[in-house]
Write an enzyme that holds these catalytic residues in place. Structure first.
Site, PDB file in Angstrom:
ATOM      1  N   THR A 128       4.609  49.359  -6.579  1.00  0.00           N
ATOM      2  CA  THR A 128       6.085  48.588  -6.285  1.00  0.00           C
ATOM      3  C   THR A 128       6.602  49.469  -8.222  1.00  0.00           C
ATOM      4  O   THR A 128       6.048  49.178  -8.913  1.00  0.00           O
ATOM      5  CB  THR A 128       5.598  47.520  -6.355  1.00  0.00           C
ATOM      6  OG1 THR A 128       4.687  46.385  -5.301  1.00  0.00           O
ATOM      7  CG2 THR A 128       6.742  46.576  -6.459  1.00  0.00           C
ATOM      8  N   SER A 134       9.567  46.058  -1.917  1.00  0.00           N
ATOM      9  CA  SER A 134       9.322  46.761  -0.593  1.00  0.00           C
ATOM     10  C   SER A 134       9.192  48.307  -0.090  1.00  0.00           C
ATOM     11  O   SER A 134       8.894  48.750   1.134  1.00  0.00           O
ATOM     12  CB  SER A 134       8.959  45.381   0.005  1.00  0.00           C
ATOM     13  OG  SER A 134       8.870  43.863   0.089  1.00  0.00           O
ATOM     14  N   GLU A 243      -4.291  44.239   3.096  1.00  0.00           N
ATOM     15  CA  GLU A 243      -4.055  43.751   1.723  1.00  0.00           C
ATOM     16  C   GLU A 243      -3.047  42.836   2.409  1.00  0.00           C
ATOM     17  O   GLU A 243      -3.168  41.444   2.027  1.00  0.00           O
ATOM     18  CB  GLU A 243      -2.778  44.914   0.705  1.00  0.00           C
ATOM     19  CG  GLU A 243      -2.371  43.868   0.089  1.00  0.00           C
ATOM     20  CD  GLU A 243      -1.584  44.473  -1.045  1.00  0.00           C
ATOM     21  OE1 GLU A 243      -0.695  44.012  -1.789  1.00  0.00           O
ATOM     22  OE2 GLU A 243      -1.297  45.836  -0.574  1.00  0.00           O
ATOM     23  N   GLN A 280       1.129   5.520   9.615  1.00  0.00           N
ATOM     24  CA  GLN A 280       1.404   6.813  10.534  1.00  0.00           C
ATOM     25  C   GLN A 280       1.833   8.009  10.240  1.00  0.00           C
ATOM     26  O   GLN A 280       1.694   8.777  10.518  1.00  0.00           O
ATOM     27  CB  GLN A 280       1.925   5.924  11.960  1.00  0.00           C
ATOM     28  CG  GLN A 280       2.028   6.911  12.826  1.00  0.00           C
ATOM     29  CD  GLN A 280       3.056   6.332  13.855  1.00  0.00           C
ATOM     30  OE1 GLN A 280       3.339   6.488  14.275  1.00  0.00           O
ATOM     31  NE2 GLN A 280       1.916   5.966  15.261  1.00  0.00           N
ATOM     32  N   GLY A 341       4.593  11.294  -7.628  1.00  0.00           N
ATOM     33  CA  GLY A 341       4.667  11.009  -9.239  1.00  0.00           C
ATOM     34  C   GLY A 341       3.809  11.600  -9.161  1.00  0.00           C
ATOM     35  O   GLY A 341       3.830  13.081 -10.820  1.00  0.00           O
ATOM     36  N   GLY A 364       2.493  41.913  -1.552  1.00  0.00           N
ATOM     37  CA  GLY A 364       2.195  42.683  -0.561  1.00  0.00           C
ATOM     38  C   GLY A 364       3.335  42.783   0.715  1.00  0.00           C
ATOM     39  O   GLY A 364       2.416  43.158   1.692  1.00  0.00           O
ATOM     40  N   THR A 366       7.246  41.723   1.093  1.00  0.00           N
ATOM     41  CA  THR A 366       8.585  40.300   1.811  1.00  0.00           C
ATOM     42  C   THR A 366       8.117  40.419   3.436  1.00  0.00           C
ATOM     43  O   THR A 366       8.358  40.375   4.365  1.00  0.00           O
ATOM     44  CB  THR A 366       9.533  40.481   1.105  1.00  0.00           C
ATOM     45  OG1 THR A 366      10.479  40.526   2.235  1.00  0.00           O
ATOM     46  CG2 THR A 366       9.456  40.686  -0.356  1.00  0.00           C
TER      47      THR A 366
END
Length: 390
Positions: A128, A134, A243, A280, A341, A364, A366
């Site tokens: 890269t 990419s 990859e 639930q 929290g 690897g 996008t």
């Protein structure tokens, strides 16, 4: 145990790895997350245990095991609260070392692959670039042949292990006028003059070192060309399938860890006089995510089984990464919510997991790039074949 893919030996390996990680790695994780530096001793301990040699030839110190041992390795690394540490390990073992094994000559394998398996040398894959992202074919780094050497100029970015590596596997253009047909792959020792690496400050993956690397008239011998000149792009594309599958497995494993942790928390946390796992709305949210993750996991296992047989699974691996990383992000987001929290507090694992997971749909390739690759295959009926026959 999923007996369709995992044997008793795989599960014994899993238990051994779990014990090793708890004893040798977990006590140091918080320090490495804070410093962004993984100390060298742990690489050698991984090497001593054979973890870097799982699927490499015995001739270089590897174990030559099937890919489901690699799956175990990847899954367990996602369950120790540091995707950054995990990334440093698998980027070395399955990005840099994959190219050494596939394209390196005997000298390179003896001098770099064998020590890498032992954890004595650390590797990084440099593809890269700052202006390319990419777009691998759009790289600007060049390697010009001058007499008995190549001279490399250019830059790479977002390189995992880029600061502390002992060697780089570098993609550079040997014939820029040929576009993606003019890219070659090189072995570059990081002690070579003209290399500078700048550490990048990241949102997540804090334990791993990630670098922008500059090559200023870096001279390497001709024999450091790996494979055939001009075949670099096909080599990279062929290994991308592995990859992407690795990143898909990482995603389902970290999501599974997040869900298991959250369900345990919900079984203990009370609100309005009752455990929150009895509400639930919360229960249904968790089972929806668990269902999605299980679908991803089984798809990833099936793709791994086909890859292990030597099939070219570029379509399946691309689908796996696209879906699994999205599912993981959504699951972990809701898992953090279940903690209220406390989910926002650094002492609980969900805060770090959320940051670490966000890299999944980016690294690897996008998700946007992956969708276009799949569009070409599904809509345009483009049939990709292995660029280099094994």
């Amino acid at each position: 145990m999923n007996s369709l893919y995992f044997t008793e030996e795989h599960e014994l390996f899993r238990k051994s790895l779990q014990d090793f990680l708890q004893k040798e790695v977990v006590p140091h994780i918080e320090k490495w997350e804070k410093t962004g530096t993984i100390e060298r001793f742990i690489w050698e301990k991984f090497g001593e245990m054979g973890f870097f040699g799982i699927n490499y030839p015995e001739a270089y110190g590897g174990l030559n095991l099937d890919l489901f041992y690699t799956v175990v390795f990847l899954e367990e690394l996602q369950k120790i609260k540091s995707s950054g540490f995990a990334a440093a390990m698998w980027a070395h073992a399955y990005l840099a070392m994959t190219h050494l094994n596939a394209e390196g000559d005997e000298r390179i394998k003896q001098e770099y692959l064998a020590p890498s398996i032992l954890g004595q040398k650390i590797g990084a894959l440099c593809v890269t670039e700052p202006f390319g992202g990419s777009d691998v074919a759009g790289m600007r780094t060049t390697a010009v042949k001058q007499g008995d050497k190549f001279v490399i100029n250019g830059s790479k970015t977002f390189i995992t292990n880029g600061v502390y590596a002992d060697y780089y596997v570098v993609a550079a253009k040997t014939n820029p006028e040929l576009g993606n047909k003019g890219i070659s792959i090189f072995l570059v020792d990081t002690k070579t003059k003209g290399i500078s690496a700048t550490k990048l400050d990241k949102l997540g993956w804090r334990a791993s070192d990630t670098a922008e690397i500059a090559f200023d008239n870096v001279e390497i011998p001709l024999e450091n060309l790996m494979g055939e000149e001009g075949k670099g792009f096909p080599y990279i594309m062929q290994h991308f399938a592995f990859e992407r599958l690795i990143m898909a497995i990482n995603a389902h494993a970290r999501a599974e860890y997040a869900i298991d942790y959250t369900i345990e928390y919900m079984s203990q946390r009370e609100a309005f006089g009752t455990k929150i796992n009895s509400f639930q709305a919360l229960r249904h949210t968790m089972v929806e995510h668990a269902t999605e993750v299980e679908h991803c996991k089984l798809f990833n296992y099936a793709a791994t089984a086909r890859l292990d047989k030597g099939e070219y699974v570029v379509k399946e691996a691309t689908m796996a990464k696209l879906k699994s990383t999205k599912v993981a992000d959504l699951a972990i987001y809701d898992c953090l919510q279940m903690l209220g929290g406390y989910g926002y507090m650094e002492e609980y694992p969900l805060a770090r997991l959320l940051r670490d997971s966000r890299l999944g749909p980016i690294g690897g390739g996008t998700s946007e790039i992956l969708k276009e690759i799949l569009s070409k295959m599904i809509i345009d009926k483009q049939n990709y074949q292995p660029a280099v026959k094994k």
